[in-house]
Design a protein around this motif. Structure first.
Motif, PDB file in Angstrom:
ATOM      1  N   TYR A   1     -14.041 -12.444   7.245  1.00 16.80           N
ATOM      2  CA  TYR A   1     -12.617 -12.497   7.604  1.00 16.80           C
ATOM      3  C   TYR A   1     -11.820 -13.325   6.605  1.00 16.80           C
ATOM      4  O   TYR A   1     -10.658 -13.012   6.331  1.00 16.80           O
ATOM      5  N   LEU A   2     -12.434 -14.345   6.044  1.00 21.54           N
ATOM      6  CA  LEU A   2     -11.757 -15.130   5.010  1.00 21.54           C
ATOM      7  C   LEU A   2     -11.541 -14.294   3.751  1.00 21.54           C
ATOM      8  O   LEU A   2     -10.440 -14.276   3.185  1.00 21.54           O
ATOM      9  N   ALA A   3     -12.583 -13.597   3.327  1.00 18.76           N
ATOM     10  CA  ALA A   3     -12.463 -12.748   2.138  1.00 18.76           C
ATOM     11  C   ALA A   3     -11.437 -11.643   2.374  1.00 18.76           C
ATOM     12  O   ALA A   3     -10.553 -11.413   1.538  1.00 18.76           O
ATOM     13  N   ALA A   4     -11.535 -10.971   3.518  1.00 24.17           N
ATOM     14  CA  ALA A   4     -10.585  -9.892   3.823  1.00 24.17           C
ATOM     15  C   ALA A   4      -9.156 -10.427   3.857  1.00 24.17           C
ATOM     16  O   ALA A   4      -8.237  -9.779   3.356  1.00 24.17           O
ATOM     17  N   SER A   5      -8.970 -11.612   4.409  1.00 25.11           N
ATOM     18  CA  SER A   5      -7.625 -12.201   4.468  1.00 25.11           C
ATOM     19  C   SER A   5      -7.049 -12.422   3.076  1.00 25.11           C
ATOM     20  O   SER A   5      -5.866 -12.139   2.832  1.00 25.11           O
ATOM     21  N   LEU A   6      -7.870 -12.918   2.164  1.00 18.96           N
ATOM     22  CA  LEU A   6      -7.405 -13.125   0.785  1.00 18.96           C
ATOM     23  C   LEU A   6      -7.029 -11.800   0.119  1.00 18.96           C
ATOM     24  O   LEU A   6      -6.006 -11.712  -0.573  1.00 18.96           O
ATOM     25  N   PHE A   7      -7.823 -10.775   0.349  1.00 21.20           N
ATOM     26  CA  PHE A   7      -7.524  -9.484  -0.255  1.00 21.20           C
ATOM     27  C   PHE A   7      -6.304  -8.823   0.394  1.00 21.20           C
ATOM     28  O   PHE A   7      -5.531  -8.147  -0.283  1.00 21.20           O
ATOM     29  N   VAL A   8      -6.121  -9.031   1.685  1.00 20.61           N
ATOM     30  CA  VAL A   8      -4.911  -8.518   2.349  1.00 20.61           C
ATOM     31  C   VAL A   8      -3.678  -9.198   1.767  1.00 20.61           C
ATOM     32  O   VAL A   8      -2.662  -8.547   1.497  1.00 20.61           O
ATOM     33  N   ILE A   9      -3.758 -10.502   1.537  1.00 16.34           N
ATOM     34  CA  ILE A   9      -2.635 -11.221   0.913  1.00 16.34           C
ATOM     35  C   ILE A   9      -2.336 -10.617  -0.463  1.00 16.34           C
ATOM     36  O   ILE A   9      -1.169 -10.398  -0.814  1.00 16.34           O
ATOM     37  N   GLY A  10      -3.378 -10.325  -1.222  1.00 17.13           N
ATOM     38  CA  GLY A  10      -3.183  -9.670  -2.511  1.00 17.13           C
ATOM     39  C   GLY A  10      -2.525  -8.309  -2.364  1.00 17.13           C
ATOM     40  O   GLY A  10      -1.642  -7.936  -3.144  1.00 17.13           O
ATOM     41  N   ASN A  11      -2.937  -7.564  -1.331  1.00 16.59           N
ATOM     42  CA  ASN A  11      -2.362  -6.247  -1.079  1.00 16.59           C
ATOM     43  C   ASN A  11      -0.971  -6.331  -0.446  1.00 16.59           C
ATOM     44  O   ASN A  11      -0.331  -5.302  -0.254  1.00 16.59           O
ATOM     45  N   ILE A  12      -0.524  -7.504  -0.105  1.00 18.27           N
ATOM     46  CA  ILE A  12       0.863  -7.701   0.330  1.00 18.27           C
ATOM     47  C   ILE A  12       1.705  -8.098  -0.879  1.00 18.27           C
ATOM     48  O   ILE A  12       2.792  -7.559  -1.102  1.00 18.27           O
ATOM     49  N   ALA A  13       1.188  -9.014  -1.683  1.00 14.89           N
ATOM     50  CA  ALA A  13       1.948  -9.520  -2.839  1.00 14.89           C
ATOM     51  C   ALA A  13       2.124  -8.466  -3.928  1.00 14.89           C
ATOM     52  O   ALA A  13       3.234  -8.295  -4.454  1.00 14.89           O
ATOM     53  N   LEU A  14       1.065  -7.761  -4.280  1.00 16.12           N
ATOM     54  CA  LEU A  14       1.153  -6.794  -5.374  1.00 16.12           C
ATOM     55  C   LEU A  14       2.148  -5.671  -5.081  1.00 16.12           C
ATOM     56  O   LEU A  14       2.974  -5.347  -5.938  1.00 16.12           O
ATOM     57  N   PRO A  15       2.126  -5.075  -3.888  1.00 13.96           N
ATOM     58  CA  PRO A  15       3.153  -4.064  -3.611  1.00 13.96           C
ATOM     59  C   PRO A  15       4.582  -4.623  -3.663  1.00 13.96           C
ATOM     60  O   PRO A  15       5.488  -3.933  -4.125  1.00 13.96           O
ATOM     61  N   GLN A  16       4.778  -5.856  -3.223  1.00 15.03           N
ATOM     62  CA  GLN A  16       6.114  -6.438  -3.299  1.00 15.03           C
ATOM     63  C   GLN A  16       6.578  -6.546  -4.747  1.00 15.03           C
ATOM     64  O   GLN A  16       7.737  -6.271  -5.058  1.00 15.03           O
TER      65      GLN A  16
ATOM     66  N   LEU B   1      10.271  -2.471  -9.142  1.00 22.11           N
ATOM     67  CA  LEU B   1      10.515  -1.387 -10.089  1.00 22.11           C
ATOM     68  C   LEU B   1      10.877  -0.126  -9.315  1.00 22.11           C
ATOM     69  O   LEU B   1      10.359   0.102  -8.219  1.00 22.11           O
ATOM     70  N   GLN B   2      11.725   0.707  -9.894  1.00 22.17           N
ATOM     71  CA  GLN B   2      12.087   1.953  -9.237  1.00 22.17           C
ATOM     72  C   GLN B   2      10.843   2.813  -9.064  1.00 22.17           C
ATOM     73  O   GLN B   2      10.113   3.059 -10.030  1.00 22.17           O
ATOM     74  N   GLN B   3      10.591   3.238  -7.859  1.00 26.59           N
ATOM     75  CA  GLN B   3       9.426   4.034  -7.470  1.00 26.59           C
ATOM     76  C   GLN B   3       8.106   3.370  -7.867  1.00 26.59           C
ATOM     77  O   GLN B   3       7.097   4.034  -8.089  1.00 26.59           O
ATOM     78  N   GLY B   4       8.108   2.028  -7.904  1.00 27.59           N
ATOM     79  CA  GLY B   4       6.924   1.281  -8.313  1.00 27.59           C
ATOM     80  C   GLY B   4       5.721   1.512  -7.425  1.00 27.59           C
ATOM     81  O   GLY B   4       4.592   1.552  -7.898  1.00 27.59           O
ATOM     82  N   GLY B   5       5.957   1.667  -6.136  1.00 27.66           N
ATOM     83  CA  GLY B   5       4.852   1.908  -5.221  1.00 27.66           C
ATOM     84  C   GLY B   5       4.196   3.257  -5.450  1.00 27.66           C
ATOM     85  O   GLY B   5       2.976   3.386  -5.424  1.00 27.66           O
ATOM     86  N   MET B   6       5.013   4.267  -5.705  1.00 29.34           N
ATOM     87  CA  MET B   6       4.483   5.619  -5.913  1.00 29.34           C
ATOM     88  C   MET B   6       3.797   5.764  -7.270  1.00 29.34           C
ATOM     89  O   MET B   6       2.900   6.581  -7.420  1.00 29.34           O
ATOM     90  N   VAL B   7       4.209   4.966  -8.234  1.00 31.37           N
ATOM     91  CA  VAL B   7       3.628   5.050  -9.575  1.00 31.37           C
ATOM     92  C   VAL B   7       2.377   4.182  -9.695  1.00 31.37           C
ATOM     93  O   VAL B   7       1.355   4.618 -10.226  1.00 31.37           O
ATOM     94  N   TRP B   8       2.442   2.954  -9.176  1.00 33.51           N
ATOM     95  CA  TRP B   8       1.349   1.992  -9.388  1.00 33.51           C
ATOM     96  C   TRP B   8       0.343   1.934  -8.245  1.00 33.51           C
ATOM     97  O   TRP B   8      -0.709   1.312  -8.380  1.00 33.51           O
ATOM     98  N   LEU B   9       0.632   2.567  -7.093  1.00 39.14           N
ATOM     99  CA  LEU B   9      -0.292   2.622  -5.948  1.00 39.14           C
ATOM    100  C   LEU B   9      -0.897   1.253  -5.631  1.00 39.14           C
ATOM    101  O   LEU B   9      -2.120   1.116  -5.485  1.00 39.14           O
ATOM    102  N   PRO B  10      -0.063   0.223  -5.510  1.00 41.79           N
ATOM    103  CA  PRO B  10      -0.590  -1.146  -5.425  1.00 41.79           C
ATOM    104  C   PRO B  10      -1.325  -1.481  -4.133  1.00 41.79           C
ATOM    105  O   PRO B  10      -2.138  -2.399  -4.120  1.00 41.79           O
ATOM    106  N   ILE B  11      -1.095  -0.746  -3.072  1.00 37.70           N
ATOM    107  CA  ILE B  11      -1.709  -1.068  -1.779  1.00 37.70           C
ATOM    108  C   ILE B  11      -3.220  -0.866  -1.800  1.00 37.70           C
ATOM    109  O   ILE B  11      -3.943  -1.391  -0.970  1.00 37.70           O
TER     110      ILE B  11
END
Length: 170
Positions: free
Chosen positions: A19-34, A39-49
């Motif tokens: 759960y600690l490891a998953a929490s850190l990776f979830v935080i990363g998957n929150i920060a990177l998409p933000q 960038l315009q259409q950044g989520g669709m281009v970079w697939l950060p999630i």
């Protein structure tokens, strides 16, 4: 092509490290998409999630990967309404497929390489695209990752390889 053997983990759901490891990776998957959404259409281009889901499942096993895969889109949706409710099911499908494929590949090959990650990314994208097509009924929408997200897939493959190989040594 270089292949790197590495120390892999397979945490159990009874282990607090899961759960600690998953929490850190979830935080990363929150920060990177933000960051990408600046960038315009950044989520669709970079697939950060998907980025930290790949790393979580590859390095720490499918259980950490699965927690990351499910929680990342849900937490992002609850906090930022992104991804939108319309695409959330497709993203969840692809995230789960990625976690399972990466966890399986890591456990089976016990090493990391670019070709292995190419197969992992193509697997979750192709099967996920079929699932998205069934959900939406639109082939055009379903193939959006292949129309726009090639940079994101390359980021997952190359960035995931470098991240796991160089940054997560132990």
């Amino acid at each position: 092509m270089e292949t790197t053997a590495l120390k892999l983990y397979s945490f159990d759901y009874r282990n607090v490290k899961t759960y600690l490891a998953a929490s850190l990776f979830v935080i990363g998957n929150i920060a990177l998409p933000q960051l990408c959404h600046l960038l315009q259409q950044g989520g669709m281009v970079w697939l950060p999630i998907y980025f930290f889901t790949l790393i979580a499942a590859y390095k720490y096993g499918w259980k950490v990967g699965l927690l990351t895969a499910v929680l990342s889109p849900l937490v992002n949706f609850l906090l930022f309404a992104m991804p939108s409710a319309e695409v959330l099911p497709a993203i969840l499908i692809k995230s789960v497929l990625l976690a399972v494929a990466a966890g399986f590949a890591a456990g089976y090959f016990k090493r990391i390489s670019i070709p292995i990650l190419i197969v992992v990314v193509l697997f979750y994208q192709i099967i996920g695209t079929l699932g998205e097509w069934l959900l939406t009924g639109s082939f055009y929408l379903a193939v959006q990752d292949f129309r726009m997200g090639i940079p994101g897939m390359l980021l997952q493959i190359i960035g995931g390889y470098l991240f796991v190989k160089h940054l997560i040594r132990n």
